[in-house]
Write a protein that holds these residues in place. Structure first.
Motif, PDB file in Angstrom:
ATOM      1  N   ALA A  95       0.832  -1.204   0.000  1.00  0.00           N
ATOM      2  CA  ALA A  95       0.000   0.000   0.000  1.00  0.00           C
ATOM      3  C   ALA A  95       0.865   1.252   0.000  1.00  0.00           C
ATOM      4  O   ALA A  95       0.574   2.226  -0.710  1.00  0.00           O
ATOM      5  N   ALA A  96       1.942   1.236   0.781  1.00  0.00           N
ATOM      6  CA  ALA A  96       2.866   2.376   0.791  1.00  0.00           C
ATOM      7  C   ALA A  96       3.578   2.522  -0.544  1.00  0.00           C
ATOM      8  O   ALA A  96       3.767   3.633  -1.051  1.00  0.00           O
ATOM      9  N   LEU A  97       3.965   1.390  -1.130  1.00  0.00           N
ATOM     10  CA  LEU A  97       4.639   1.408  -2.424  1.00  0.00           C
ATOM     11  C   LEU A  97       3.746   2.005  -3.500  1.00  0.00           C
ATOM     12  O   LEU A  97       4.166   2.891  -4.263  1.00  0.00           O
ATOM     13  N   LEU A  98       2.519   1.516  -3.594  1.00  0.00           N
ATOM     14  CA  LEU A  98       1.617   2.002  -4.634  1.00  0.00           C
ATOM     15  C   LEU A  98       1.354   3.504  -4.477  1.00  0.00           C
ATOM     16  O   LEU A  98       1.260   4.235  -5.463  1.00  0.00           O
ATOM     17  N   TRP A  99       1.248   3.961  -3.258  1.00  0.00           N
ATOM     18  CA  TRP A  99       1.056   5.395  -3.022  1.00  0.00           C
ATOM     19  C   TRP A  99       2.250   6.201  -3.519  1.00  0.00           C
ATOM     20  O   TRP A  99       2.083   7.204  -4.220  1.00  0.00           O
TER      21      TRP A  99
ATOM     22  N   ALA B 272       1.265  10.992  -4.549  1.00  0.00           N
ATOM     23  CA  ALA B 272       2.469  11.390  -3.818  1.00  0.00           C
ATOM     24  C   ALA B 272       3.288  12.388  -4.639  1.00  0.00           C
ATOM     25  O   ALA B 272       4.513  12.416  -4.558  1.00  0.00           O
ATOM     26  N   SER B 273       2.601  13.236  -5.399  1.00  0.00           N
ATOM     27  CA  SER B 273       3.269  14.105  -6.366  1.00  0.00           C
ATOM     28  C   SER B 273       4.224  15.116  -5.747  1.00  0.00           C
ATOM     29  O   SER B 273       5.101  15.642  -6.438  1.00  0.00           O
ATOM     30  N   TYR B 274       4.072  15.419  -4.448  1.00  0.00           N
ATOM     31  CA  TYR B 274       4.958  16.396  -3.796  1.00  0.00           C
ATOM     32  C   TYR B 274       5.926  15.712  -2.836  1.00  0.00           C
ATOM     33  O   TYR B 274       6.501  16.344  -1.962  1.00  0.00           O
TER      34      TYR B 274
END
Length: 252
Positions: A225-229, A235-237
């Protein structure tokens, strides 16, 4: 509730994708609609993951890849570019740890292997991934470090050095590309239930509970879940970050 990470048709490389956390990442990415380009030293394991993805209606490619060899790293990136014409993301996950030794007792061959695969492999992959992403509009690179990229553990000096090196390389590369559309971040998982964890613990999921503030080990899905985010536009910023998925271990 399912989360849409907006990864459909994104082309994402995963190294060490044939087993453990890499396999789980490949399957999670495919479920999110990504086109997975998988590298792994063991061809049977890698092809099995591709077959599983394709059987479920996803898209995946495989190439035998030893990340300690720059030519293999370049060829994996070229595979993505040849078949899909672009590279949008990467999870540089391949890594290993051998037996536990005090540094003066560590065989030199083991030191070389641990540094070559864990650290040099990430550097080589980033070298070719960034080059491809600059040609196709940018992307997101996630390097798999470890809780031991942020703190130490006895009898693992080579491994700890390599994982600390990944964190440093991640931060430096993030600065290189901060204005050029490429984000670079690191995941720092704590103890996660994987086959390698089971080998160390003999399958005892609670062996290390006392060393984790949340008093349990993590599950692969929590890392995915953290990876996909991090790979997604959500996670653009976020760049140059180390995201700990460790039940609070790095806070101690």
């Amino acid at each position: 509730m399912s989360v849409d990470y907006q990864l459909r048709d994104r082309v994402i490389i995963v190294t060490g994708g044939g087993s453990g956390m890499g396999r789980d990442a490949c399957l999670a990415l495919a479920r999110a609609g990504a086109r997975v380009v998988l590298g792994n030293r063991n061809p049977q394991a890698g092809l099995a993951v591709v077959e599983e993805i394709v059987a479920a209606g996803g898209q995946a490619l495989f190439r035998v890849t030893d990340v300690a060899k720059p030519a293999d790293c370049q060829a994996l990136v070229e595979l993505a570019m040849k078949y899909y014409g672009r590279l949008d993301g990467a999870f540089n996950n391949a890594g290993l740890q051998r037996a536990f030794h005090d540094i003066h007792e560590t065989p030199l061959a083991e030191l070389d292997e641990v540094v070559d695969i864990n650290l040099k492999g990430v550097l080589y992959m980033m070298r070719f991934e960034a080059e491809a992403m600059l040609r196709t509009g940018g992307g997101s690179i996630v390097n798999n470090a470890s809780i031991f990229g942020l703190k130490a553990m006895p009898r693992t000096a080579g491994y700890v050095a390599a994982k600390h090196g990944i964190v440093g390389a991640t931060r430096a590369a993030a600065l290189d590309y901060a204005t050029r559309g490429i984000r670079v971040n690191a995941l720092c998982p704590g103890p996660i239930k994987t086959p390698s964890f089971d080998r160390v613990t003999g399958g005892d999921e609670h062996l290390y509970d006392d060393g984790v503030p949340m008093r349990r080990i993590g599950q692969p899905g929590e890392v995915c879940a953290a990876l996909l985010w991090l790979l997604s536009g959500q996670a653009s910023y976020v760049t140059g970050a180390t995201l700990s998925v460790d039940g609070g271990m790095s806070a101690e």
